[in-house]
Design an enzyme around this catalytic site. Structure first.
Site, PDB file in Angstrom:
ATOM      1  N   HIS A  46      12.438  31.841  74.855  1.00 42.03           N
ATOM      2  CA  HIS A  46      13.549  32.329  75.671  1.00 42.03           C
ATOM      3  C   HIS A  46      14.531  33.130  74.822  1.00 42.03           C
ATOM      4  O   HIS A  46      15.070  32.615  73.837  1.00 42.03           O
ATOM      5  CB  HIS A  46      14.255  31.130  76.317  1.00 42.03           C
ATOM      6  CG  HIS A  46      15.351  31.484  77.241  1.00 42.03           C
ATOM      7  ND1 HIS A  46      16.688  31.389  76.885  1.00 42.03           N
ATOM      8  CD2 HIS A  46      15.342  31.929  78.516  1.00 42.03           C
ATOM      9  CE1 HIS A  46      17.446  31.754  77.914  1.00 42.03           C
ATOM     10  NE2 HIS A  46      16.648  32.084  78.900  1.00 42.03           N
TER      11      HIS A  46
ATOM     12  N   ASP B  39      22.733  43.876  83.835  1.00 41.68           N
ATOM     13  CA  ASP B  39      21.882  42.782  83.364  1.00 41.68           C
ATOM     14  C   ASP B  39      21.728  41.804  84.517  1.00 41.68           C
ATOM     15  O   ASP B  39      22.675  41.114  84.881  1.00 41.68           O
ATOM     16  CB  ASP B  39      22.534  42.098  82.153  1.00 41.68           C
ATOM     17  CG  ASP B  39      21.711  40.927  81.620  1.00 41.68           C
ATOM     18  OD1 ASP B  39      20.545  40.766  82.037  1.00 41.68           O
ATOM     19  OD2 ASP B  39      22.244  40.170  80.782  1.00 41.68           O
TER      20      ASP B  39
ATOM     21  N   LYS C 120      12.913  44.330  97.498  1.00 38.07           N
ATOM     22  CA  LYS C 120      13.404  45.131  96.368  1.00 38.07           C
ATOM     23  C   LYS C 120      13.349  44.328  95.073  1.00 38.07           C
ATOM     24  O   LYS C 120      12.867  44.810  94.036  1.00 38.07           O
ATOM     25  CB  LYS C 120      14.823  45.619  96.651  1.00 38.07           C
ATOM     26  CG  LYS C 120      14.902  46.577  97.832  1.00 38.07           C
ATOM     27  CD  LYS C 120      16.334  47.030  98.086  1.00 38.07           C
ATOM     28  CE  LYS C 120      16.407  47.974  99.288  1.00 38.07           C
ATOM     29  NZ  LYS C 120      17.786  48.412  99.575  1.00 38.07           N
TER      30      LYS C 120
ATOM     31  N   GLY D  29      29.649  45.409  83.827  1.00 36.21           N
ATOM     32  CA  GLY D  29      30.062  44.991  82.491  1.00 36.21           C
ATOM     33  C   GLY D  29      31.535  44.674  82.384  1.00 36.21           C
ATOM     34  O   GLY D  29      31.958  43.958  81.469  1.00 36.21           O
TER      35      GLY D  29
END
Length: 345
Positions: free
Chosen positions: A117, A178, A231, A305
């Protein structure tokens, strides 16, 4: 719920991993990464993962003192063998290689296999943006990470398979995207479970395929749902193909120990036009986005962000909150490994 200065929390977590067999360097890299995730507000990839990693060390899945190596490379690519070390150690190494090659060639790619990970992917693409280049990441969690049902399905097929990107912008922090291609990262279920909280319907289906708001249903054999239906499913398949199969780390890899796969791409905006002009235009686009009048229920328009950047500024000043269940796990781990905890914490 204790609130700890990031530096003190990092030191404690590093000592725990060193006591579990990690090299000083590896322990520090992983501790810094986990605490940074908490600092920017992504507790799902923060110190809540310490017990998971310790369990993986005990099971022989993580080789805590191992170092990644380059298995194959050219001027514009590197295939990195993580050698079963901590994923964060491998990710920092691989992104560093991609940045180095892109600085010389303008474009580079690095793939990782035999990997654990890697933590919050935004951290690694940010490394590229900090050098003035664009960073992209496609990640597969491999066969063992299967947790997400395909669109229209009720059984597990894919990992949460996150995609990340970071773009430098003149005069402000980089724009960072992200996100898991599932409706939510699995770690957020872990946080909700630790805090005894329900989850929104639409995140998970129970083992029988029915909607649920109980995070425990996932750990009883349920499945995460893809983000935005078809999607998220499509993006999850893309991440599986690029981060997994391309790096030989997918759900059915040739090497069963391939683990999590990650593909990093780094490119220099100067390949296409003067880099300074691109950065200035990116800043102008961000300014126009922020100037859009907020909709009902919102105070302002934020850039991708921005929430993390603001949370980090606040938590660096005020400290990082650690929920009681996670703090108890850290105390238990420290006690079992003979690591003293400063009562001043």
């Amino acid at each position: 719920m204790p609130t700890l200065p990031p530096a003190q929390l990092t030191a404690l977590v590093a000592r725990i991993f060193e006591a579990a067999g990690a090299s000083q360097h590896n322990a520090r890299v992983v501790a810094e990464s986990l605490v940074l995730s908490d600092t920017v507000g992504h507790e799902s990839h923060g110190v809540v993962r310490v017990r998971q990693y310790l369990n993986s060390i005990a099971a022989g899945e993580i080789a805590p003192a191992a170092e990644p190596t380059v298995a194959r490379e050219t001027a514009v690519m590197a295939s990195v063998d993580a050698c079963r070390t901590f994923g964060q150690v491998a990710a920092r190494f691989a992104m560093g290689k991609a940045i180095e090659k892109a600085a010389a060639q303008g474009l580079a790619v690095a793939g990782i296999h035999h990997c654990n990970h890697v933590g919050r992917r935004g951290e690694w693409v940010h490394m590229a943006a900090a050098t003035g280049m664009v960073g992209l990441a496609f990640c597969s969690l491999g066969k063992r990470g299967a947790a997400v049902a395909p669109h229209g399905g009720a059984g597990r097929l894919l990992g949460t398979n996150p995609i990340a990107a970071a773009v430098p912008v003149a005069g402000r922090p980089p724009l960072i995207v992200d996100f898991a291609t599932s409706a939510v990262a699995e770690g957020k279920l872990r946080v909700a479970r630790n805090r005894g909280l329900p989850i929104p319907e639409g995140w998970v289906v129970a083992p029988d395929g029915s909607p649920t708001s109980d995070p425990n249903d996932f750990y009883r054999g349920g499945a995460l749902l893809p983000a935005a239906g078809h999607k998220g499913y499509g993006l999850g398949m893309l991440a599986e193909l690029l981060g997994g199969l391309l790096t030989d780390s997918g759900p059915e890899p040739q090497n069963a120990a391939a683990g999590h796969g990650t593909l990093f791409i780094v490119l220099n905006p100067g390949l296409f036009r003067p880099a300074e002009a691109f950065l200035a235009d990116a800043a102008e686009l961000c300014a126009r986005a922020a100037a859009v009048p907020p909709g009902a229920g919102f105070d302002e328009v934020l850039l991708p962000g921005d929430p993390e950047h603001r949370t980090a500024e606040r938590r660096r000043a005020e400290g990082v909150p650690v929920d009681d269940a996670t703090w108890a796990q850290l105390q238990e781990a420290a006690g079992a490994l003979g690591v003293p905890i400063d009562l001043a914490l």
